[in-house]
Scaffold this active site. Structure first.
Site, PDB file in Angstrom:
ATOM      1  N   LYS A   1      -6.868 -24.640  18.077  1.00  0.00           N
ATOM      2  CA  LYS A   1      -6.722 -25.021  16.688  1.00  0.00           C
ATOM      3  C   LYS A   1      -7.962 -25.324  16.014  1.00  0.00           C
ATOM      4  O   LYS A   1      -8.920 -26.181  16.529  1.00  0.00           O
ATOM      5  CB  LYS A   1      -5.593 -26.127  16.625  1.00  0.00           C
ATOM      6  CG  LYS A   1      -5.347 -26.203  15.044  1.00  0.00           C
ATOM      7  CD  LYS A   1      -4.314 -27.387  14.850  1.00  0.00           C
ATOM      8  CE  LYS A   1      -4.091 -27.555  13.504  1.00  0.00           C
ATOM      9  NZ  LYS A   1      -3.480 -29.017  13.209  1.00  0.00           N
TER      10      LYS A   1
ATOM     11  N   ASP B   1      -4.794   2.664  11.465  1.00  0.00           N
ATOM     12  CA  ASP B   1      -3.843   2.913  10.424  1.00  0.00           C
ATOM     13  C   ASP B   1      -2.666   3.611  11.254  1.00  0.00           C
ATOM     14  O   ASP B   1      -3.070   4.935  11.634  1.00  0.00           O
ATOM     15  CB  ASP B   1      -4.435   3.792   9.598  1.00  0.00           C
ATOM     16  CG  ASP B   1      -3.577   3.969   8.191  1.00  0.00           C
ATOM     17  OD1 ASP B   1      -2.341   4.504   8.573  1.00  0.00           O
ATOM     18  OD2 ASP B   1      -3.946   3.504   7.113  1.00  0.00           O
ATOM     19  N   ILE B   2      -1.584   3.136  11.232  1.00  0.00           N
ATOM     20  CA  ILE B   2      -0.453   3.577  12.195  1.00  0.00           C
ATOM     21  C   ILE B   2      -0.199   5.103  11.474  1.00  0.00           C
ATOM     22  O   ILE B   2       0.082   6.156  11.922  1.00  0.00           O
ATOM     23  CB  ILE B   2       0.650   2.819  12.402  1.00  0.00           C
ATOM     24  CG1 ILE B   2       0.251   1.405  12.929  1.00  0.00           C
ATOM     25  CG2 ILE B   2       1.774   3.280  13.311  1.00  0.00           C
ATOM     26  CD1 ILE B   2       1.160   0.161  12.716  1.00  0.00           C
TER      27      ILE B   2
ATOM     28  N   PHE C   1       4.837   4.448   2.855  1.00  0.00           N
ATOM     29  CA  PHE C   1       4.871   3.676   1.410  1.00  0.00           C
ATOM     30  C   PHE C   1       3.681   3.418   0.958  1.00  0.00           C
ATOM     31  O   PHE C   1       2.642   3.272   1.567  1.00  0.00           O
ATOM     32  CB  PHE C   1       5.874   2.694   1.871  1.00  0.00           C
ATOM     33  CG  PHE C   1       7.136   2.641   1.758  1.00  0.00           C
ATOM     34  CD1 PHE C   1       7.950   3.518   2.770  1.00  0.00           C
ATOM     35  CD2 PHE C   1       7.956   2.086   0.562  1.00  0.00           C
ATOM     36  CE1 PHE C   1       9.287   3.572   2.606  1.00  0.00           C
ATOM     37  CE2 PHE C   1       9.429   2.244   0.674  1.00  0.00           C
ATOM     38  CZ  PHE C   1      10.070   2.939   1.620  1.00  0.00           C
TER      39      PHE C   1
ATOM     40  N   ASP D   1      -4.146  -4.614   7.039  1.00  0.00           N
ATOM     41  CA  ASP D   1      -5.214  -3.801   6.923  1.00  0.00           C
ATOM     42  C   ASP D   1      -6.294  -4.366   7.796  1.00  0.00           C
ATOM     43  O   ASP D   1      -7.194  -3.360   8.705  1.00  0.00           O
ATOM     44  CB  ASP D   1      -5.761  -3.619   5.686  1.00  0.00           C
ATOM     45  CG  ASP D   1      -4.867  -2.536   4.817  1.00  0.00           C
ATOM     46  OD1 ASP D   1      -4.260  -1.662   5.471  1.00  0.00           O
ATOM     47  OD2 ASP D   1      -4.762  -2.811   3.528  1.00  0.00           O
TER      48      ASP D   1
ATOM     49  N   LYS E   1      -3.893  10.118   3.781  1.00  0.00           N
ATOM     50  CA  LYS E   1      -3.194  10.021   5.259  1.00  0.00           C
ATOM     51  C   LYS E   1      -2.594  11.380   5.683  1.00  0.00           C
ATOM     52  O   LYS E   1      -2.009  11.232   7.067  1.00  0.00           O
ATOM     53  CB  LYS E   1      -1.958   8.867   4.979  1.00  0.00           C
ATOM     54  CG  LYS E   1      -2.677   7.541   4.594  1.00  0.00           C
ATOM     55  CD  LYS E   1      -1.686   6.436   5.018  1.00  0.00           C
ATOM     56  CE  LYS E   1      -2.368   5.135   4.218  1.00  0.00           C
ATOM     57  NZ  LYS E   1      -2.262   3.946   5.043  1.00  0.00           N
TER      58      LYS E   1
ATOM     59  N   ASN F   1       1.860 -11.119   5.254  1.00  0.00           N
ATOM     60  CA  ASN F   1       2.198 -10.965   3.749  1.00  0.00           C
ATOM     61  C   ASN F   1       3.643 -11.143   3.292  1.00  0.00           C
ATOM     62  O   ASN F   1       4.304 -11.574   4.105  1.00  0.00           O
ATOM     63  CB  ASN F   1       2.016  -9.314   3.615  1.00  0.00           C
ATOM     64  CG  ASN F   1       2.635  -8.485   4.421  1.00  0.00           C
ATOM     65  OD1 ASN F   1       3.737  -8.705   4.625  1.00  0.00           O
ATOM     66  ND2 ASN F   1       1.787  -7.851   5.487  1.00  0.00           N
TER      67      ASN F   1
ATOM     68  N   LYS G   1      -3.051   8.344  -1.405  1.00  0.00           N
ATOM     69  CA  LYS G   1      -2.765   8.285  -0.160  1.00  0.00           C
ATOM     70  C   LYS G   1      -1.947   9.119   0.601  1.00  0.00           C
ATOM     71  O   LYS G   1      -2.278   9.590   1.964  1.00  0.00           O
ATOM     72  CB  LYS G   1      -1.715   6.818  -0.237  1.00  0.00           C
ATOM     73  CG  LYS G   1      -2.322   5.684   0.251  1.00  0.00           C
ATOM     74  CD  LYS G   1      -1.347   4.284   0.009  1.00  0.00           C
ATOM     75  CE  LYS G   1      -2.335   3.388  -0.527  1.00  0.00           C
ATOM     76  NZ  LYS G   1      -1.744   2.097  -1.090  1.00  0.00           N
TER      77      LYS G   1
HETATM   78  N1  CTP Z   1      -0.081   1.760   7.165  1.00  0.00           N
HETATM   79  C1  CTP Z   1      -0.006   1.663   8.437  1.00  0.00           C
HETATM   80  N2  CTP Z   1      -1.045   1.260   9.062  1.00  0.00           N
HETATM   81  C2  CTP Z   1      -2.075   0.433   8.544  1.00  0.00           C
HETATM   82  C3  CTP Z   1      -1.821   0.338   7.238  1.00  0.00           C
HETATM   83  C4  CTP Z   1      -0.868   0.923   6.346  1.00  0.00           C
HETATM   84  O1  CTP Z   1       0.581   2.564   9.004  1.00  0.00           O
HETATM   85  N3  CTP Z   1      -2.720  -0.120   9.195  1.00  0.00           N
HETATM   86  C5  CTP Z   1       1.096   2.458   6.294  1.00  0.00           C
HETATM   87  C6  CTP Z   1       2.098   1.429   5.478  1.00  0.00           C
HETATM   88  O2  CTP Z   1       3.233   1.305   6.456  1.00  0.00           O
HETATM   89  C7  CTP Z   1       2.356   2.639   4.346  1.00  0.00           C
HETATM   90  C8  CTP Z   1       1.293   3.242   4.054  1.00  0.00           C
HETATM   91  O3  CTP Z   1       0.384   3.228   5.335  1.00  0.00           O
HETATM   92  O4  CTP Z   1       3.339   3.366   4.725  1.00  0.00           O
HETATM   93  C9  CTP Z   1       0.345   2.564   2.973  1.00  0.00           C
HETATM   94  O5  CTP Z   1       0.124   1.275   3.128  1.00  0.00           O
HETATM   95  P1  CTP Z   1      -0.893   0.411   1.782  1.00  0.00           P
HETATM   96  O6  CTP Z   1      -1.144  -0.988   2.606  1.00  0.00           O
HETATM   97  O7  CTP Z   1      -0.205   0.789   0.742  1.00  0.00           O
HETATM   98  O8  CTP Z   1      -2.071   1.321   1.970  1.00  0.00           O
HETATM   99  P2  CTP Z   1      -3.381   1.195   2.587  1.00  0.00           P
HETATM  100  O9  CTP Z   1      -3.722   2.472   3.165  1.00  0.00           O
HETATM  101  O10 CTP Z   1      -3.396  -0.128   3.400  1.00  0.00           O
HETATM  102  O11 CTP Z   1      -4.304   1.005   1.273  1.00  0.00           O
HETATM  103  P3  CTP Z   1      -4.588  -0.402   0.332  1.00  0.00           P
HETATM  104  O12 CTP Z   1      -4.356  -1.401   1.195  1.00  0.00           O
HETATM  105  O13 CTP Z   1      -6.097   0.082   0.193  1.00  0.00           O
HETATM  106  O14 CTP Z   1      -3.775   0.239  -0.847  1.00  0.00           O
END
Ligand code: CTP
Length: 393
Positions: free
Chosen positions: A285, A302-303, A319, A275, A337, A206, A333
């Site tokens: 390759k 999800d950490i 965030f 995600d 979370k 990203n 969120k």
């Molecule tokens: N995060 C995380 N581990 C993941 C995905 C996200 O720790 N596998 C944390 C990010 O560091 C951030 C928060 O979760 O602090 C929100 O991440 P975001 O990508 O905005 O939300 P998602 O939970 O992934 O939901 P979506 O993509 O549907 O918006």
């Protein structure tokens, strides 16, 4: 402490870097006024310095108009810090002798502010015994010396004497502004994007630059916290005072966080974690042998959620990077979370967010929402750390 800085620019070719130094100091939240010596004027324009500093450049000890508004004594009293960068051999010698024959040397004599000097000159001049003695004398008087770098010089020589990098000058200046709001606390921050391999050549990732996370790391260290960074893919300099762990994928980031979370007081999950990752990583390759390709993805752990589930969890700040329905999504969120607060930013606006130097965020806690107005990521980071300190410590 206020952050009012006088930048003295004297006669060295490196004076051309002084507008950049002004910018770096402003990134710390400082107001900067520039004093330009006659020698400095030979290498950088007053107009550039006036434009970036957003203040009139001061240059003349005998300017009666200046004396009516901000003369040498007012300037000397106004400053919290005076930095001379670049400091020429002549300027350094004048400081040693307490001369007061131009505005900069007079302000130095008249100020009670901290003084920092960043020498910049030819390597032979820098290596001279006179210069060594002069710098030693200034150090004895409490002046901080920002050591020059080693390398190729404008004159073609190679050696020690080139001006320290503007970012290094700002970093050393910032040490004077440290506070102890998070003294004795431990902070872990995830930073940057994760990279999920598809094959040995391609990956999914990203736009995260790591700027916001690194600004938070800096603010956390400035607040006195022992700071650990788990860093993915970034395009910014790494904060040297932090403990650093480098990772690539979301899985590696998860592992690194879990291995280091147990004695932390605060977890800031700033990383843009993928995600999903490809279900299979092709060992070779992938060849272009058909018109269509499908990559099957599987969800990453999800950490942030996992840290929030820990029994003795630290304060957890997440965030939310959103492009629509911002506040609702962020509140969702916060609930899903189970973290203590969410920092929301609108990544659809290119003037703030991902690669930009600026940001504007909402700090969403369970008991209310606060807006942190648009500013440099460094200032926004400082405000976030202040807010976290106030709410949770
Ligand atoms: N995060 C995380 N581990 C993941 C995905 C996200 O720790 N596998 C944390 C990010 O560091 C951030 C928060 O979760 O602090 C929100 O991440 P975001 O990508 O905005 O939300 P998602 O939970 O992934 O939901 P979506 O993509 O549907 O918006």
């Amino acid at each position: 402490m206020n952050k009012r800085i006088i930048l003295g620019v004297s006669g060295s070719i490196a004076a051309y870097k002084s507008p950049d130094i002004v910018r770096r100091l402003q990134d710390l939240g400082a107001e900067v006024r520039v004093i330009l010596t006659g020698g400095g004027r030979e290498f950088v324009s007053e107009r550039s310095l006036q434009t970036v500093s957003k203040n009139k450049v001061h240059d003349n000890l005998w300017d009666s108009e200046a004396e009516l508004s901000m003369g040498h004594i007012e300037l000397a009293k106004w400053a919290d810090v005076v930095i001379i960068a670049p400091a020429s051999a002549n300027t350094i010698a004048k400081l040693c002798h307490g001369k007061a024959d131009d505005l900069l040397s007079t302000v130095i004599l008249a100020t009670s502010a901290s003084v920092m000097v960043a020498p910049s000159m030819n390597q032979q001049m820098y290596a001279s015994l006179a210069m060594k003695d002069n710098l030693e004398l200034l150090q004895k008087r409490g002046v901080r010396i920002i050591d020059p770098g080693f390398g190729e010089q404008a004159c073609g020589d190679v050696g020690e004497g080139r001006l320290a990098e503007p970012s290094e000058i700002a970093r050393q200046a910032s040490e004077l502004f440290q506070n102890n709001a998070l003294g004795g606390k431990r902070v872990l921050i995830t930073i940057g994007g994760t990279v999920e391999a598809i094959d040995p050549v391609r990956f999914l990732s990203n736009h995260s630059s790591g700027k916001m996370g690194m600004a938070l790391a800096y603010a956390s260290i400035q607040a006195g916290a022992e700071t650990t960074l788990v860093i993915g893919s970034i395009s910014v300099d790494v904060e040297k005072r932090a403990k650093t762990i480098f990772v690539t994928s979301a899985n590696e980031m998860h592992e690194a966080v879990m291995a280091n979370i147990h004695d932390q007081d605060l977890f800031i999950s700033c990383a843009a974690v993928a995600d999903y990752r490809p279900t299979k990583v092709s060992p070779n390759k992938i060849k272009k042998d058909s018109d269509k390709q499908t990559i099957e993805l599987v969800a990453n752990k999800d950490i942030l959620s996992d840290v929030c589930q820990l029994k003795d969890k630290p304060i957890c700040i997440g965030f939310a990077a959103e492009t629509e329905n911002y506040i609702n999504n962020a509140n969702q969120k916060l609930k899903n979370k189970q973290c203590d607060a969410i920092i929301l930013n609108d990544v659809s606006n290119s003037a703030i967010g991902f690669k930009s130097d600026d940001n504007e965020v909402y700090f969403i806690a369970r008991d209310g929402t606060d807006k942190i107005n648009k500013n440099s990521k460094q200032i926004v980071a400082e405000k976030i750390i202040k807010k976290i300190t106030k709410e949770f410590f």
